[in-house]
Enzyme design. Structure first.
Site, PDB file in Angstrom:
ATOM      1  N   ASN A  71       0.856  -1.195   0.000  1.00 27.04           N
ATOM      2  CA  ASN A  71       0.000   0.000   0.000  1.00 27.04           C
ATOM      3  C   ASN A  71       0.890   1.242   0.000  1.00 27.04           C
ATOM      4  OD1 ASN A  71      -2.753   1.065   0.447  1.00 27.04           O
ATOM      5  ND2 ASN A  71      -2.004   1.735   2.449  1.00 27.04           N
ATOM      6  N   HIS A 115      -4.971   9.947  -1.599  1.00 26.50           N
ATOM      7  CA  HIS A 115      -5.209  11.194  -0.857  1.00 26.50           C
ATOM      8  C   HIS A 115      -5.038  12.343  -1.849  1.00 26.50           C
ATOM      9  CE1 HIS A 115      -5.409   9.221   3.014  1.00 26.50           C
ATOM     10  NE2 HIS A 115      -4.270   8.621   2.777  1.00 26.50           N
ATOM     11  N   GLU A 135      -7.515   4.600   0.616  1.00 27.14           N
ATOM     12  CA  GLU A 135      -7.606   5.689   1.607  1.00 27.14           C
ATOM     13  C   GLU A 135      -8.149   6.971   0.971  1.00 27.14           C
ATOM     14  OE1 GLU A 135      -3.986   6.201   3.887  1.00 27.14           O
ATOM     15  OE2 GLU A 135      -3.580   4.047   3.927  1.00 27.14           O
ATOM     16  N   ASP A 175      -9.571  10.315  -0.125  1.00 25.33           N
ATOM     17  CA  ASP A 175     -10.201  11.563   0.305  1.00 25.33           C
ATOM     18  C   ASP A 175      -9.751  12.659  -0.647  1.00 25.33           C
ATOM     19  OD1 ASP A 175      -7.615  12.063   1.382  1.00 25.33           O
ATOM     20  OD2 ASP A 175      -8.268  11.716   3.440  1.00 25.33           O
TER      21      ASP A 175
HETATM   22  O1  G3I Z   1      -2.569   7.228  20.550  1.00 24.24           O
HETATM   23  C1  G3I Z   1      -2.270   8.563  20.934  1.00 24.24           C
HETATM   24  C2  G3I Z   1      -2.993   8.902  22.165  1.00 24.24           C
HETATM   25  O2  G3I Z   1      -2.521   8.107  23.204  1.00 24.24           O
HETATM   26  C3  G3I Z   1      -2.794  10.393  22.463  1.00 24.24           C
HETATM   27  O3  G3I Z   1      -3.561  10.761  23.548  1.00 24.24           O
HETATM   28  C4  G3I Z   1      -3.186  11.254  21.275  1.00 24.24           C
HETATM   29  C5  G3I Z   1      -2.905  12.731  21.495  1.00 24.24           C
HETATM   30  O4  G3I Z   1      -2.660  13.386  20.270  1.00 24.24           O
HETATM   31  O5  G3I Z   1      -2.448  10.840  20.163  1.00 24.24           O
HETATM   32  C6  G3I Z   1      -2.713   9.497  19.827  1.00 24.24           C
HETATM   33  O6  G3I Z   1      -2.035   9.121  18.678  1.00 24.24           O
HETATM   34  C7  G3I Z   1      -2.476   9.711  17.460  1.00 24.24           C
HETATM   35  C8  G3I Z   1      -3.071   8.631  16.580  1.00 24.24           C
HETATM   36  O7  G3I Z   1      -3.377   9.164  15.314  1.00 24.24           O
HETATM   37  C9  G3I Z   1      -4.328   8.016  17.185  1.00 24.24           C
HETATM   38  O8  G3I Z   1      -5.310   8.988  17.355  1.00 24.24           O
HETATM   39  C10 G3I Z   1      -1.270  10.343  16.795  1.00 24.24           C
HETATM   40  O9  G3I Z   1      -0.836  11.443  17.559  1.00 24.24           O
HETATM   41  C11 G3I Z   1      -1.612  10.779  15.402  1.00 24.24           C
HETATM   42  O10 G3I Z   1      -0.421  11.164  14.740  1.00 24.24           O
HETATM   43  C12 G3I Z   1      -2.233   9.615  14.645  1.00 24.24           C
HETATM   44  O11 G3I Z   1      -2.516  10.065  13.342  1.00 24.24           O
HETATM   45  C13 G3I Z   1      -2.820   9.063  12.419  1.00 24.24           C
HETATM   46  C14 G3I Z   1      -1.734   8.977  11.349  1.00 24.24           C
HETATM   47  O12 G3I Z   1      -2.078   8.015  10.392  1.00 24.24           O
HETATM   48  C15 G3I Z   1      -0.382   8.616  11.946  1.00 24.24           C
HETATM   49  O13 G3I Z   1       0.592   8.627  10.998  1.00 24.24           O
HETATM   50  C16 G3I Z   1      -4.138   9.408  11.765  1.00 24.24           C
HETATM   51  O14 G3I Z   1      -5.171   9.333  12.736  1.00 24.24           O
HETATM   52  C17 G3I Z   1      -4.438   8.445  10.624  1.00 24.24           C
HETATM   53  O15 G3I Z   1      -5.544   8.903   9.893  1.00 24.24           O
HETATM   54  C18 G3I Z   1      -3.245   8.370   9.685  1.00 24.24           C
HETATM   55  O16 G3I Z   1      -3.508   7.396   8.698  1.00 24.24           O
HETATM   56  C19 G3I Z   1      -2.524   7.279   7.667  1.00 24.24           C
HETATM   57  C20 G3I Z   1      -2.506   5.817   7.226  1.00 24.24           C
HETATM   58  O17 G3I Z   1      -2.289   4.985   8.342  1.00 24.24           O
HETATM   59  C21 G3I Z   1      -1.439   5.591   6.168  1.00 24.24           C
HETATM   60  N1  G3I Z   1      -1.606   6.507   5.048  1.00 24.24           N
HETATM   61  C22 G3I Z   1      -1.749   7.919   5.380  1.00 24.24           C
HETATM   62  C23 G3I Z   1      -2.849   8.121   6.421  1.00 24.24           C
HETATM   63  C24 G3I Z   1      -3.057   9.573   6.726  1.00 24.24           C
HETATM   64  O18 G3I Z   1      -1.910  10.110   7.329  1.00 24.24           O
END
Ligand code: G3I
Length: 361
Positions: free
Chosen positions: A214, A250, A278, A280
């Site tokens: 992916n 994306h 994914e 959007d």
């Molecule tokens: O788990 C912690 C939590 O303990 C804490 O309280 C909170 C405070 O900010 O953060 C939490 O972690 C966050 C996590 O999402 C869960 O909510 C991270 O900071 C945050 O960076 C993370 O972002 C995710 C991101 O991947 C990480 O790289 C996004 O939700 C998610 O939509 C995004 O998804 C990615 C795909 O996996 C791969 N392709 C791109 C896509 C968009 O970036």
């Protein structure tokens, strides 16, 4: 849905008549429960109704928080989508925050929810440079230790959901934009061979799951997709169990690559499934009516670009509603990237996507 090839599923669907009483009950349930969300919400005219009719998946990335706390969210999710992907709950930092100490609660919740609502699960993701727990990132493991840790992770996670996850994003975002391999814990310590090993281990853990590589910015025919194409050919020639390519998709409004369909086609021609994983379409805020209309066209075109290719297995959106989208937090000044707005009203993009899925539109 069973883990049979799409062509088999289509054939079975045609042969198995659905009793009229059941159809009536489904239509009645959907109409009564949800008349305020989508004007014509009969089962046949939902996104999943059209996707089911074509034997393909229409999916959404699901956050654990809205899944457990927002009934408007689950109402739309369950009415419109026949597939779900864990937005974060199956990533390594979520499932094994300390070495040997696992937390499957959120992932299990999603898998149970999917089973209860007749949805398939796409697993995301086993091997990625990001969202690694700190014990792993900072552990300074030798190559041999890392290899053992990776195999054990794959055995454990794929094994846990054996028969419940129809496809896995085994390897995520392994390439740089210029087509070179991205520096990561895996690449730097194990070399590119980690990809074949990961696929092989995942296949052993669940022989029926479809195994994907992916990535993003591979929708166009470009240096990155060329490099992935070369790797995919090589893996297939070596007999490695690679079954599909996930095109994250994306996009920014009005900027779908013109070569997208032909690019997906060349991977399909290798005998691989292709999926949009994914999708959007972000818009600079505030979104104008013209931009929302263009976004609708983009959702239609993106879905048609996949469904127009013989081995397209389906389309997953990275979220359901603008309320929880990752976009504003990452692309400053952008948002409104999904087919439902923050109040769960269907946007023009919903109609675009629906028309893209409906073969008679
Ligand atoms: O788990 C912690 C939590 O303990 C804490 O309280 C909170 C405070 O900010 O953060 C939490 O972690 C966050 C996590 O999402 C869960 O909510 C991270 O900071 C945050 O960076 C993370 O972002 C995710 C991101 O991947 C990480 O790289 C996004 O939700 C998610 O939509 C995004 O998804 C990615 C795909 O996996 C791969 N392709 C791109 C896509 C968009 O970036």
């Amino acid at each position: 849905m069973p883990h049979t090839p799409l062509s088999h599923r289509r054939r079975r669907r045609v042969l198995r008549p659905v009793p009229l009483a059941v159809v009536g009950a489904l239509v009645a349930t959907a109409t009564v429960a949800l008349p305020h969300l989508v004007p014509d919400a009969s089962a046949a005219t939902t996104l999943r109704g059209y996707a089911d009719g074509r034997g393909v998946r229409i999916g959404a990335a699901v956050g654990d928080s809205p899944l457990t706390s927002d009934s408007s969210y689950t109402t739309v999710l369950d009415r419109e989508f026949n597939s779900v992907t864990a937005e974060n709950a199956m990533k390594w930092d979520a499932v094994e925050p300390s070495r040997g100490s696992f937390n499957w609660a959120a992932a299990d919740r999603l898998v149970a929810h999917a089973a209860a609502h007749n949805q398939g699960v796409r697993g995301h993701t086993l091997v990625w440079y990001a969202q690694l727990p700190s014990w792993l990132k900072n552990g300074n493991f030798s190559a041999s230790e890392l290899n053992t840790i990776l195999k054990s992770h794959i055995d454990t996670e794929v094994g846990r959901y054996k028969g419940k996850v129809y496809a896995w994003d085994v390897v995520n975002e392994a390439f740089n934009e210029d087509g070179s391999m991205r520096s990561s814990l895996w690449q730097d310590k194990l070399g590119t061979g980690y990809i074949a090993n990961a696929l092989t281990w995942a296949h052993a853990a669940d022989p029926n799951a479809r195994l994907y590589i992916n990535d993003y910015n591979i929708e166009a025919d470009n240096a990155k997709s060329d490099a992935l194409y070369a790797l995919a050919r090589q893996l297939l020639a070596q007999g490695v169990p690679l079954h599909g390519i996930g095109f994250q998709a994306h996009f920014e409004v009005g900027k779908l690559p013109a070569s997208m369909k032909a690019n997906l086609q060349r991977f399909s021609d290798l005998g691989l499934e292709v999926s949009v994983t994914e999708l959007d379409v972000r818009i600079p805020l505030p979104a104008s009516a013209a931009e929302l209309a263009q976004q609708s066209t983009d959702f239609k075109t993106a879905s048609e670009n996949c469904l127009g290719v013989p081995r397209c297995a389906g389309i997953t959106l990275w979220g359901v509603t603008d309320k929880y989208s990752w976009v504003p937090g990452t692309f400053s000044g952008y948002g409104a990237a999904l087919p439902y707005n923050e109040s769960y009203a269907a946007k023009p993009a919903y109609t675009g996507l629906s028309n893209g899925l409906n073969p008679n539109a």
